[in-house]
Design a protein around this motif. Sequence first.
Motif, PDB file in Angstrom:
ATOM      1  N   LEU A 280       0.831  -1.202   0.000  1.00 36.65           N
ATOM      2  CA  LEU A 280       0.000   0.000   0.000  1.00 36.65           C
ATOM      3  C   LEU A 280       0.868   1.255   0.000  1.00 36.65           C
ATOM      4  O   LEU A 280       0.581   2.216  -0.722  1.00 36.65           O
ATOM      5  CB  LEU A 280      -0.927  -0.007   1.205  1.00 36.65           C
ATOM      6  N   PHE A 281       1.937   1.245   0.785  1.00 39.30           N
ATOM      7  CA  PHE A 281       2.853   2.385   0.821  1.00 39.30           C
ATOM      8  C   PHE A 281       3.493   2.615  -0.551  1.00 39.30           C
ATOM      9  O   PHE A 281       3.577   3.747  -1.031  1.00 39.30           O
ATOM     10  CB  PHE A 281       3.933   2.148   1.882  1.00 39.30           C
ATOM     11  N   LYS A 282       3.923   1.551  -1.215  1.00 37.88           N
ATOM     12  CA  LYS A 282       4.531   1.677  -2.540  1.00 37.88           C
ATOM     13  C   LYS A 282       3.518   2.193  -3.564  1.00 37.88           C
ATOM     14  O   LYS A 282       3.861   3.003  -4.431  1.00 37.88           O
ATOM     15  CB  LYS A 282       5.117   0.349  -2.988  1.00 37.88           C
ATOM     16  N   ILE A 283       2.277   1.752  -3.461  1.00 37.04           N
ATOM     17  CA  ILE A 283       1.241   2.230  -4.381  1.00 37.04           C
ATOM     18  C   ILE A 283       0.992   3.721  -4.162  1.00 37.04           C
ATOM     19  O   ILE A 283       0.854   4.485  -5.128  1.00 37.04           O
ATOM     20  CB  ILE A 283      -0.052   1.408  -4.210  1.00 37.04           C
ATOM     21  N   LEU A 284       0.954   4.157  -2.906  1.00 37.75           N
ATOM     22  CA  LEU A 284       0.745   5.574  -2.616  1.00 37.75           C
ATOM     23  C   LEU A 284       1.920   6.421  -3.109  1.00 37.75           C
ATOM     24  O   LEU A 284       1.723   7.505  -3.682  1.00 37.75           O
ATOM     25  CB  LEU A 284       0.529   5.784  -1.125  1.00 37.75           C
ATOM     26  N   ILE A 285       3.149   5.947  -2.916  1.00 34.09           N
ATOM     27  CA  ILE A 285       4.326   6.661  -3.421  1.00 34.09           C
ATOM     28  C   ILE A 285       4.284   6.746  -4.937  1.00 34.09           C
ATOM     29  O   ILE A 285       4.555   7.793  -5.533  1.00 34.09           O
ATOM     30  CB  ILE A 285       5.625   5.981  -2.940  1.00 34.09           C
TER      31      ILE A 285
ATOM     32  N   LEU B 117       4.113  10.201  -7.117  1.00 34.66           N
ATOM     33  CA  LEU B 117       5.146  10.546  -8.110  1.00 34.66           C
ATOM     34  C   LEU B 117       4.547  10.756  -9.496  1.00 34.66           C
ATOM     35  O   LEU B 117       4.914  11.705 -10.199  1.00 34.66           O
ATOM     36  CB  LEU B 117       6.218   9.457  -8.151  1.00 34.66           C
ATOM     37  N   VAL B 118       3.616   9.902  -9.885  1.00 30.64           N
ATOM     38  CA  VAL B 118       2.974  10.062 -11.191  1.00 30.64           C
ATOM     39  C   VAL B 118       2.165  11.356 -11.222  1.00 30.64           C
ATOM     40  O   VAL B 118       2.213  12.105 -12.200  1.00 30.64           O
ATOM     41  CB  VAL B 118       2.094   8.837 -11.519  1.00 30.64           C
ATOM     42  N   GLY B 119       1.444  11.637 -10.144  1.00 30.85           N
ATOM     43  CA  GLY B 119       0.690  12.894 -10.085  1.00 30.85           C
ATOM     44  C   GLY B 119       1.602  14.101 -10.132  1.00 30.85           C
ATOM     45  O   GLY B 119       1.297  15.101 -10.792  1.00 30.85           O
TER      46      GLY B 119
END
Length: 73
Positions: free
Chosen positions: A42-47, A51-53
Motif C-alpha cells: 500500500l505504501f509503494k502504491i501511494l508513493i 510521483l505520477v501525479g
Amino acid sequence: MDVKRTFAGLPWWVTWVAIPVIALVVFGSLIAHIVGFLVGLLFKILIFAALVGGIIYLVRRFTSASSSSRGDW
C-alpha cells in the motif's frame, strides 16, 4: 463431523479465547508477514501515485508556461 456439535459442549472461553490464542501462536508469524507485506505494498502504491501525479502536474505546468511565453496564439 459437525463443527457445531464439536463446539457445543465446550465452555465459551474455549471457543472465544483459547482457540484464537492458539491460532495466533501457530500462525502469528504468517499473519504478521502478510500484514507487513500488504502495508508495504500500500505504501509503494501511494508513493507511485504521488510521483505520477507530481510528474503530470509538472509537465502540464511547464508545457502551458512554455506555450504561453512563445506567443503562438
